[in-house]
Write an enzyme that holds these catalytic residues in place. Structure first.
Site, PDB file in Angstrom:
ATOM      1  N   ARG A 153      -8.980 -28.548  16.798  1.00 11.40           N
ATOM      2  CA  ARG A 153      -8.340 -29.230  15.518  1.00 11.40           C
ATOM      3  C   ARG A 153      -6.955 -30.278  16.167  1.00 11.40           C
ATOM      4  O   ARG A 153      -7.048 -29.842  17.533  1.00 11.40           O
ATOM      5  CB  ARG A 153      -6.844 -27.735  15.137  1.00 11.40           C
ATOM      6  CG  ARG A 153      -8.433 -26.774  14.536  1.00 11.40           C
ATOM      7  CD  ARG A 153      -7.632 -25.834  13.609  1.00 11.40           C
ATOM      8  NE  ARG A 153      -8.523 -24.668  13.470  1.00 11.40           N
ATOM      9  CZ  ARG A 153      -8.819 -23.437  13.405  1.00 11.40           C
ATOM     10  NH1 ARG A 153      -8.456 -22.964  14.672  1.00 11.40           N
ATOM     11  NH2 ARG A 153      -9.252 -23.185  12.162  1.00 11.40           N
ATOM     12  N   LYS A 177      -5.921 -21.140  15.160  1.00 11.37           N
ATOM     13  CA  LYS A 177      -4.695 -20.541  14.124  1.00 11.37           C
ATOM     14  C   LYS A 177      -4.807 -18.746  13.824  1.00 11.37           C
ATOM     15  O   LYS A 177      -5.343 -17.979  14.677  1.00 11.37           O
ATOM     16  CB  LYS A 177      -5.193 -20.793  13.089  1.00 11.37           C
ATOM     17  CG  LYS A 177      -5.095 -22.144  12.329  1.00 11.37           C
ATOM     18  CD  LYS A 177      -5.857 -21.901  10.857  1.00 11.37           C
ATOM     19  CE  LYS A 177      -5.614 -23.901  10.459  1.00 11.37           C
ATOM     20  NZ  LYS A 177      -6.155 -24.142   9.098  1.00 11.37           N
ATOM     21  N   HIS A 249      -9.711 -34.790  12.829  1.00 14.15           N
ATOM     22  CA  HIS A 249     -10.562 -33.569  12.268  1.00 14.15           C
ATOM     23  C   HIS A 249     -11.559 -34.529  11.967  1.00 14.15           C
ATOM     24  O   HIS A 249     -12.573 -33.103  11.904  1.00 14.15           O
ATOM     25  CB  HIS A 249      -9.491 -33.280  10.940  1.00 14.15           C
ATOM     26  CG  HIS A 249      -9.598 -31.872  10.921  1.00 14.15           C
ATOM     27  ND1 HIS A 249      -8.981 -31.188  11.978  1.00 14.15           N
ATOM     28  CD2 HIS A 249     -10.475 -30.613   9.707  1.00 14.15           C
ATOM     29  CE1 HIS A 249      -9.158 -29.751  11.844  1.00 14.15           C
ATOM     30  NE2 HIS A 249      -9.944 -30.018  10.223  1.00 14.15           N
ATOM     31  N   ARG A 252     -13.490 -33.011  14.542  1.00 15.44           N
ATOM     32  CA  ARG A 252     -14.020 -31.653  14.600  1.00 15.44           C
ATOM     33  C   ARG A 252     -14.881 -31.135  13.270  1.00 15.44           C
ATOM     34  O   ARG A 252     -16.243 -30.740  13.111  1.00 15.44           O
ATOM     35  CB  ARG A 252     -12.790 -30.320  13.824  1.00 15.44           C
ATOM     36  CG  ARG A 252     -13.109 -29.569  13.770  1.00 15.44           C
ATOM     37  CD  ARG A 252     -12.088 -29.326  13.770  1.00 15.44           C
ATOM     38  NE  ARG A 252     -11.637 -27.611  13.027  1.00 15.44           N
ATOM     39  CZ  ARG A 252     -11.876 -26.057  13.810  1.00 15.44           C
ATOM     40  NH1 ARG A 252     -11.803 -26.082  15.424  1.00 15.44           N
ATOM     41  NH2 ARG A 252     -11.304 -24.707  12.684  1.00 15.44           N
ATOM     42  N   HIS A 275     -13.546 -20.059  12.796  1.00 16.46           N
ATOM     43  CA  HIS A 275     -13.116 -19.293  12.247  1.00 16.46           C
ATOM     44  C   HIS A 275     -12.791 -18.017  11.632  1.00 16.46           C
ATOM     45  O   HIS A 275     -13.508 -16.946  12.347  1.00 16.46           O
ATOM     46  CB  HIS A 275     -14.278 -20.421  10.662  1.00 16.46           C
ATOM     47  CG  HIS A 275     -13.872 -21.693  11.080  1.00 16.46           C
ATOM     48  ND1 HIS A 275     -15.115 -22.292  10.201  1.00 16.46           N
ATOM     49  CD2 HIS A 275     -12.995 -22.509  10.720  1.00 16.46           C
ATOM     50  CE1 HIS A 275     -14.497 -23.830  10.120  1.00 16.46           C
ATOM     51  NE2 HIS A 275     -13.144 -23.176  10.393  1.00 16.46           N
ATOM     52  N   TYR A 284     -20.050 -26.940   5.529  1.00 19.46           N
ATOM     53  CA  TYR A 284     -20.783 -27.542   6.519  1.00 19.46           C
ATOM     54  C   TYR A 284     -22.368 -27.423   6.745  1.00 19.46           C
ATOM     55  O   TYR A 284     -23.010 -28.471   6.700  1.00 19.46           O
ATOM     56  CB  TYR A 284     -20.580 -27.134   8.389  1.00 19.46           C
ATOM     57  CG  TYR A 284     -19.305 -27.422   8.366  1.00 19.46           C
ATOM     58  CD1 TYR A 284     -18.539 -28.606   9.140  1.00 19.46           C
ATOM     59  CD2 TYR A 284     -17.788 -27.023   8.950  1.00 19.46           C
ATOM     60  CE1 TYR A 284     -17.052 -29.537   8.924  1.00 19.46           C
ATOM     61  CE2 TYR A 284     -16.720 -27.363   9.025  1.00 19.46           C
ATOM     62  CZ  TYR A 284     -16.486 -27.962   9.650  1.00 19.46           C
ATOM     63  OH  TYR A 284     -15.173 -28.431  10.010  1.00 19.46           O
TER      64      TYR A 284
END
Length: 319
Positions: A153, A177, A249, A252, A275, A284
């Site tokens: 990111r 995150k 992004h 990514r 994730h 994806y």
């Protein structure tokens, strides 16, 4: 409670909730800002009333008026998450006895497929788009190579320090995150670009410091920020002749899609992207299949529309 007292109550709880999101929930600064904006919108929709006086009908009316004003389904769903968490926090902290948002329904939305570049576009973006002289060109090349090589990111890349790199192992430690940390490998192209930047680019930008010093610097020697990184990617796209407005992004998304197209399994891609849930990564797979379908239609000699009807031409032998 008068209007001034209600406003003070809102401010007190909003500050406390923002602190809770950042410190306990490990939400990103962007999430904290977005939730705060949603809650300020709710506060304006119930003037003169404190958080403890807001009811479920107020929340439904707030959502309805936002939808009527053209707020999209995704933003509405985020708003529901914000108020749900806020009132849950109030209930936990004794600010009210119930949570009026507990059964508040979020509107359904179907997220669109991520936008990706082809492998050739990535090559042009990195190789052609960063061809400018001096240390800034070396920095841009290293930043774009690492974005794509590790699927980072924008905030993850700009948050890297010198100590996060493990060049001998070609690994980078990434803080993602929720405060989660992961180790991501990167390849030879990124390693070469990073070495050139660290040896001949960063020192000329005034770079120094120990392991805690920022990896990527701006022209004044300070830490590169996300806004500047967006400008770097967009400028590189223009130099490379890619006729689209790009954000970091995209690299990514391209990283994940190209890995899946190359045979990587979904769990591995999930770990590399950082994730928390597999379903976040599963988008994806749809994109990868759409890409493969497009390649098939373009490449297979009989994938196109068959001319004529089922009847054979005159003189054809049917077997």
């Amino acid at each position: 409670m008068n209007a001034d007292e209600a406003a003070q109550e809102w401010e007190r709880w909003l500050v406390a909730y923002a602190r809770h999101l950042g410190a306990e929930r490990r939400a990103s600064p962007a999430t904290v800002r977005a939730y705060a904006a949603d809650l300020r919108s709710l506060r304006e929709a119930v003037p003169g009333r404190a958080p403890a006086a807001v009811g479920r009908d107020d929340l439904r009316a707030w959502l309805y008026h936002r939808a009527q004003a053209g707020v999209g389904a995704r933003s509405l769903a985020r708003g529901v998450a914000a108020v749900r968490g806020f009132f849950q926090f109030l209930e936990r902290e004794g600010g009210r006895a119930d949570n009026p948002a507990r059964r508040l329904l979020a509107p359904r939305y179907r997220p669109g497929l991520p936008r990706v570049l082809t492998e050739e576009e990535v090559r042009r973006l990195i190789e052609d788009g960063t061809r400018r002289p001096g240390p800034l060109g070396l920095r841009d090349r290293a930043a774009l190579e690492l974005l794509y090589a590790a699927g980072l990111r924008a905030s993850e890349l700009t948050g890297l320090t010198l100590g996060d790199l493990r060049p001998e192992e070609r690994l980078v430690q990434v803080r993602g995150k929720g405060g989660r940390t992961r180790l991501v490998p990167y390849g030879r192209a990124a390693a070469a670009a990073l070495a050139a930047y660290l040896n001949a680019g960063r020192p000329r930008l005034g770079g120094g410091g120990g392991p805690a010093a920022p990896l990527f610097l701006n022209a004044r020697g300070g830490a590169l920020n996300v806004r500047s990184l967006r400008r770097i990617v967009d400028a590189a796209a223009r130099r490379a002749g890619i006729g689209r407005h790009l954000s970091p992004h995209w690299l990514r998304h391209s990283f994940a899609t190209h890995l899946l197209n190359g045979g990587a399994d979904l769990r591995s891609v999930q770990e590399l992207l950082g994730h928390a849930r597999l379903r976040t990564t599963q988008v994806y797979t749809h994109l990868s299949q759409a890409y493969l379908n497009q390649v098939y239609r373009q490449a297979h000699p009989r994938a196109g529309r068959v001319a004529g009807s089922g009847a054979g031409k005159a003189g054809e032998q049917h077997v």
